[in-house]
Structures are given as structure tokens and as C-alpha cells.
Design a protein around this motif. Structure first.
Motif, short mmCIF file in Angstrom:
data_model
loop_
_atom_site.label_atom_id
_atom_site.label_comp_id
_atom_site.label_asym_id
_atom_site.label_seq_id
_atom_site.Cartn_x
_atom_site.Cartn_y
_atom_site.Cartn_z
N SER A 136 1.46 15.24 -14.63
CA SER A 136 1.11 13.83 -14.71
C SER A 136 1.44 13.22 -13.36
CB SER A 136 1.87 13.11 -15.84
OG SER A 136 3.24 13.08 -15.57
N ALA A 137 0.55 12.37 -12.88
CA ALA A 137 0.71 11.80 -11.55
C ALA A 137 0.76 10.29 -11.63
CB ALA A 137 -0.46 12.24 -10.66
N LYS A 138 1.56 9.72 -10.74
CA LYS A 138 1.67 8.26 -10.67
C LYS A 138 1.64 7.87 -9.20
CE LYS A 138 4.68 4.38 -11.67
NZ LYS A 138 5.97 3.95 -12.17
N ALA A 139 0.74 6.96 -8.86
CA ALA A 139 0.69 6.44 -7.50
C ALA A 139 1.16 4.99 -7.54
CB ALA A 139 -0.73 6.51 -6.96
N SER A 140 1.97 4.63 -6.57
CA SER A 140 2.41 3.24 -6.47
C SER A 140 2.30 2.82 -5.01
CB SER A 140 3.84 3.08 -6.99
OG SER A 140 4.73 3.90 -6.25
N LYS A 141 2.10 1.53 -4.82
CA LYS A 141 1.91 1.02 -3.48
C LYS A 141 2.76 -0.23 -3.31
CE LYS A 141 -2.12 1.19 -1.62
NZ LYS A 141 -3.49 1.02 -1.17
N SER A 142 3.42 -0.32 -2.19
CA SER A 142 4.19 -1.52 -1.90
C SER A 142 3.29 -2.52 -1.19
CB SER A 142 5.39 -1.17 -1.00
OG SER A 142 4.94 -0.65 0.23
N SER A 143 3.61 -3.77 -1.30
CA SER A 143 2.88 -4.79 -0.57
C SER A 143 3.85 -5.90 -0.18
CB SER A 143 1.72 -5.35 -1.40
OG SER A 143 2.21 -5.98 -2.57
N THR A 144 3.49 -6.62 0.86
CA THR A 144 4.34 -7.69 1.36
C THR A 144 3.54 -8.99 1.35
OG1 THR A 144 5.47 -6.11 2.79
CG2 THR A 144 5.75 -8.44 3.31
N ALA A 145 4.13 -10.03 0.83
CA ALA A 145 3.47 -11.34 0.82
C ALA A 145 3.63 -12.01 2.19
CB ALA A 145 4.07 -12.23 -0.26
N VAL A 146 2.56 -12.64 2.63
CA VAL A 146 2.58 -13.40 3.89
C VAL A 146 2.67 -14.88 3.53
CG1 VAL A 146 1.33 -13.97 6.01
CG2 VAL A 146 1.19 -11.65 5.04
N GLU A 147 3.76 -15.47 3.94
CA GLU A 147 3.97 -16.87 3.61
C GLU A 147 3.69 -17.75 4.82
OE1 GLU A 147 7.88 -17.25 1.93
OE2 GLU A 147 7.48 -15.71 0.43
N ALA A 148 3.19 -18.94 4.54
CA ALA A 148 2.92 -19.90 5.61
C ALA A 148 3.72 -21.16 5.35
CB ALA A 148 1.43 -20.22 5.68
#
Length: 127
Positions: A26-38
Motif C-alpha cells: 500500500s502506498a501513500k504520497a503526501s506533499k507539503s505546501s507553504t502559504a504565502v501571506e501578504a
């Protein structure tokens, strides 16, 4: 291969040599992301895509006869590949490192119950 019937369509490979067959995965892919704030905005204005992490759990891993003759030590494996052959494509998880190994077998057998690995890359090729 002797013992429990396994699928030859799921296997571990080291330097092009098949070292083990796997009953299931069984495989699981996860991805991180960063919010860009203004400044002055109540919500982020964008997100930046991060790295993808592939975690694969293998169930019932059997060493091949050749790997047993060569004295394979699963605990020292690194940089190996997991190959999954499907009718229309082949999935290769490459540059793998194991993160956990659970053994449960008779004395002298080369069977691992569960192996969790982390792959640096997932490649899909058409067959």
C-alpha cells in the motif's frame, strides 16, 4: 521460489537484480505546501508547492533464492527500488530506504511480515 505463493509482479530490486518478492503493498504520497501571506490580507494569497514524500508499506516479503545464497541482509539495504508491474504500466519507487521492519517467521526462513519504506521518487512507465 519456494514456500508461500507470492506475486512476481511486486518485487524489490538492487542494482537490477531481484532480491525479494512481495505479496502486497500500500502506498501513500503526501506533499507539503507553504502559504504565502501578504500584509493586510486576511487569507493567504497563494501556496507554494513543497516536496512529495512516498511511503510504501510492504506485506510478506520473501527473499529470492539468489539473494539468500548471496547472504542478503535486509537491515543493511539502502538505495533499492520497489517495482510494481500492472497490466498497462510499471510503477517504480526508486532510491528507497526502509523506515521500519517487522519480522514474524519460522527459524531460518527469510520472510519479513511488514516493511515500511520511503522512496525519493515514483516513476510510471507504459508497457
Amino acid at each position: 521460489m519456494t514456500g508461500f505463493p507470492t506475486s512476481s509482479d511486486i518485487y524489490l530490486e538492487v542494482d537490477g537484480t531481484r532480491v525479494a518478492v512481495v505479496q502486497s503493498y500500500s502506498a501513500k504520497a503526501s506533499k507539503s505546501s507553504t502559504a504565502v501571506e501578504a500584509f493586510g490580507e486576511a487569507e493567504p494569497v497563494a501556496t507554494i508547492e513543497g516536496q512529495t514524500r512516498h511511503v510504501v508499506e510492504l506485506t510478506r516479503l520473501y527473499a529470492t533464492d539468489e539473494a539468500i545464497r548471496d547472504g542478503i541482509d535486509f537491515y543493511s539495504l539502502s538505495g533499492f527500488s520497489l517495482v510494481v508491474c500492472k497490466p498497462d504500466r510499471k510503477i517504480i519507487y526508486s532510491n528507497c530506504q526502509w523506515s521500519s521492519i517487522q519480522e514474524s517467521a519460522a527459524l531460518g526462513s527469510m520472510v519479513l511480515e511488514k516493511v515500511t519504506l520511503v522512496a525519493s521518487r515514483r516513476i510510471v512507465t507504459e508497457v
